[in-house]
Design a protein around this motif. Structure first.
Motif, PDB file in Angstrom:
ATOM      1  N   ASP A 271       3.213  -3.684  -3.789  1.00 56.78           N
ATOM      2  CA  ASP A 271       1.940  -4.035  -4.419  1.00 56.78           C
ATOM      3  C   ASP A 271       1.313  -5.217  -3.695  1.00 56.78           C
ATOM      4  O   ASP A 271       1.443  -6.372  -4.121  1.00 56.78           O
ATOM      5  N   LEU A 272       0.618  -4.927  -2.594  1.00 54.31           N
ATOM      6  CA  LEU A 272       0.009  -5.990  -1.807  1.00 54.31           C
ATOM      7  C   LEU A 272      -1.172  -6.631  -2.528  1.00 54.31           C
ATOM      8  O   LEU A 272      -1.630  -7.703  -2.150  1.00 54.31           O
ATOM      9  N   ASP A 273      -1.665  -5.950  -3.562  1.00 56.31           N
ATOM     10  CA  ASP A 273      -2.788  -6.502  -4.320  1.00 56.31           C
ATOM     11  C   ASP A 273      -2.315  -7.232  -5.578  1.00 56.31           C
ATOM     12  O   ASP A 273      -3.083  -7.427  -6.520  1.00 56.31           O
TER      13      ASP A 273
ATOM     14  N   VAL B 251       6.544 -17.143  -6.413  1.00 58.52           N
ATOM     15  CA  VAL B 251       5.560 -16.732  -7.415  1.00 58.52           C
ATOM     16  C   VAL B 251       4.419 -16.015  -6.698  1.00 58.52           C
ATOM     17  O   VAL B 251       4.211 -16.184  -5.492  1.00 58.52           O
ATOM     18  N   ILE B 252       3.684 -15.203  -7.438  1.00 58.95           N
ATOM     19  CA  ILE B 252       2.527 -14.510  -6.869  1.00 58.95           C
ATOM     20  C   ILE B 252       1.467 -15.546  -6.501  1.00 58.95           C
ATOM     21  O   ILE B 252       1.256 -16.519  -7.222  1.00 58.95           O
TER      22      ILE B 252
ATOM     23  N   MET C 297       0.838  -1.198   0.000  1.00 56.03           N
ATOM     24  CA  MET C 297       0.000   0.000   0.000  1.00 56.03           C
ATOM     25  C   MET C 297       0.869   1.242   0.000  1.00 56.03           C
ATOM     26  O   MET C 297       1.973   1.251   0.489  1.00 56.03           O
ATOM     27  N   SER C 298       0.361   2.335  -0.528  1.00 57.51           N
ATOM     28  CA  SER C 298       1.119   3.575  -0.596  1.00 57.51           C
ATOM     29  C   SER C 298       1.067   4.331   0.720  1.00 57.51           C
ATOM     30  O   SER C 298       0.083   4.309   1.438  1.00 57.51           O
TER      31      SER C 298
ATOM     32  N   ALA D 107      -4.585 -10.051  -6.913  1.00 55.88           N
ATOM     33  CA  ALA D 107      -5.766  -9.562  -7.637  1.00 55.88           C
ATOM     34  C   ALA D 107      -5.371  -9.026  -9.012  1.00 55.88           C
ATOM     35  O   ALA D 107      -6.125  -9.154  -9.983  1.00 55.88           O
ATOM     36  N   LEU D 108      -4.198  -8.422  -9.098  1.00 55.99           N
ATOM     37  CA  LEU D 108      -3.681  -7.926 -10.377  1.00 55.99           C
ATOM     38  C   LEU D 108      -3.480  -9.090 -11.350  1.00 55.99           C
ATOM     39  O   LEU D 108      -3.904  -9.035 -12.509  1.00 55.99           O
ATOM     40  N   LEU D 109      -2.856 -10.155 -10.861  1.00 58.51           N
ATOM     41  CA  LEU D 109      -2.634 -11.341 -11.693  1.00 58.51           C
ATOM     42  C   LEU D 109      -3.961 -11.962 -12.116  1.00 58.51           C
ATOM     43  O   LEU D 109      -4.135 -12.333 -13.287  1.00 58.51           O
ATOM     44  N   GLU D 110      -4.898 -12.065 -11.191  1.00 64.68           N
ATOM     45  CA  GLU D 110      -6.192 -12.668 -11.495  1.00 64.68           C
ATOM     46  C   GLU D 110      -6.915 -11.901 -12.597  1.00 64.68           C
ATOM     47  O   GLU D 110      -7.441 -12.484 -13.551  1.00 64.68           O
ATOM     48  N   ALA D 111      -6.928 -10.577 -12.489  1.00 62.56           N
ATOM     49  CA  ALA D 111      -7.596  -9.753 -13.506  1.00 62.56           C
ATOM     50  C   ALA D 111      -6.889  -9.877 -14.855  1.00 62.56           C
ATOM     51  O   ALA D 111      -7.529  -9.902 -15.907  1.00 62.56           O
TER      52      ALA D 111
END
Length: 258
Positions: free
Chosen positions: A203-205, A231-232, A1-2, A208-212
């Motif tokens: 990038d804790l998400d 791996v993610i 998170m930022s 979700a980035l990979l899934e999308a």
């Protein structure tokens, strides 16, 4: 998170002639023109740059597709033999349509564009997106680099939302390079990570980035990781291309053909 909310940033002109443009950037980004700050976004004759303030601060960072390291890589970097080119599927007669969903300073996207790929860049951190936008505008004014920059399109916003609500033809390949703790010894990387980590964080998400990305990409997803990093979380890659310090995890969906 930022950690952006606790990071103080102001905008300033390096030359008086830049005053009006600086005020426009400040208004657009919601940043002050004066006051105490940890970072300053500066506009001068060489374009937009981000500078950390303080006695131990490194030098400024800006996006430059015309000169410096990016130009050297374009001229002498190995062309389609580069590992990133192999990872995204560049081959004779094949130049995939690519979405770089974690664009950062745009270096990898520029390499792919220089090899003939049409590349859409997505960047969610507004200041980094501003640096990218400025760098692309300057590249379009350079006769030698303009044809490459013309193959790059910048989208501002959260990549997960952009991918989930994608409009138009989907990309063949989606390229992800989530922020991770860099151990690269080069001064350039250390300077950039020091500047950007307070703004971007990790990038804790990434799952979700990979899934999308796996839902949207028609042919493959490529994830750049440190060579020894796990791996993610989520779907597992079919294979990986490994270099000295990093690797590319490949998630194929369909073969890329001429």
């Amino acid at each position: 998170m930022s950690d952006e909310r606790s990071t103080r940033i102001r905008v300033e002109a390096l030359q008086p002639v830049c005053g009006e443009a600086v005020r426009a950037w400040a208004e657009r980004l919601g940043l002050p023109l004066e006051g105490e700050a940890d970072f300053v976004l500066q506009l001068g004759s060489d374009g937009l740059q981000l500078t950390e303030l303080g006695p131990q601060a490194p030098g400024p960072v800006r996006v430059d597709f015309v000169e410096g390291a990016v130009a050297h890589r374009r001229l002498y970097g190995g062309g389609s033999g580069q590992m990133i080119a192999k990872a995204v599927g560049v081959q004779p007669g094949v130049r995939p349509i690519v979405l770089d969903a974690t664009a950062g300073l745009g270096r990898d996207a520029f390499v792919l564009a220089s090899l003939g790929c049409n590349v859409t860049l997505s960047e969610r951190q507004p200041i980094i997106a501003a640096l990218l936008e400025d760098g692309l505008e300057r590249a379009l004014r350079d006769a030698e680099v303009a044809p490459i920059a013309a193959q790059m399109r910048l989208l501002h916003g959260n990549a997960i939302e952009l991918m989930r609500n994608w409009q138009g033809e989907p990309p063949q390949v989606i390229y992800l390079d989530p922020m991770f703790p860099h151990r690269d010894k080069s001064a350039l990387v250390k300077k950039e990570m020091r500047l950007f980590r307070p703004l971007v964080g990790d990038d804790l998400d990434a799952p979700a980035l990979l899934e999308a990305a796996l839902v949207l990409a028609t042919h493959r997803v490529v994830v750049k990781r440190p060579r020894k990093a796990p791996v993610i979380d989520g779907a597992k890659p079919s294979y990986a291309l490994e270099g000295k310090s990093s690797r590319y995890d490949i998630y194929p969906k369909k073969a890329l053909k001429p």
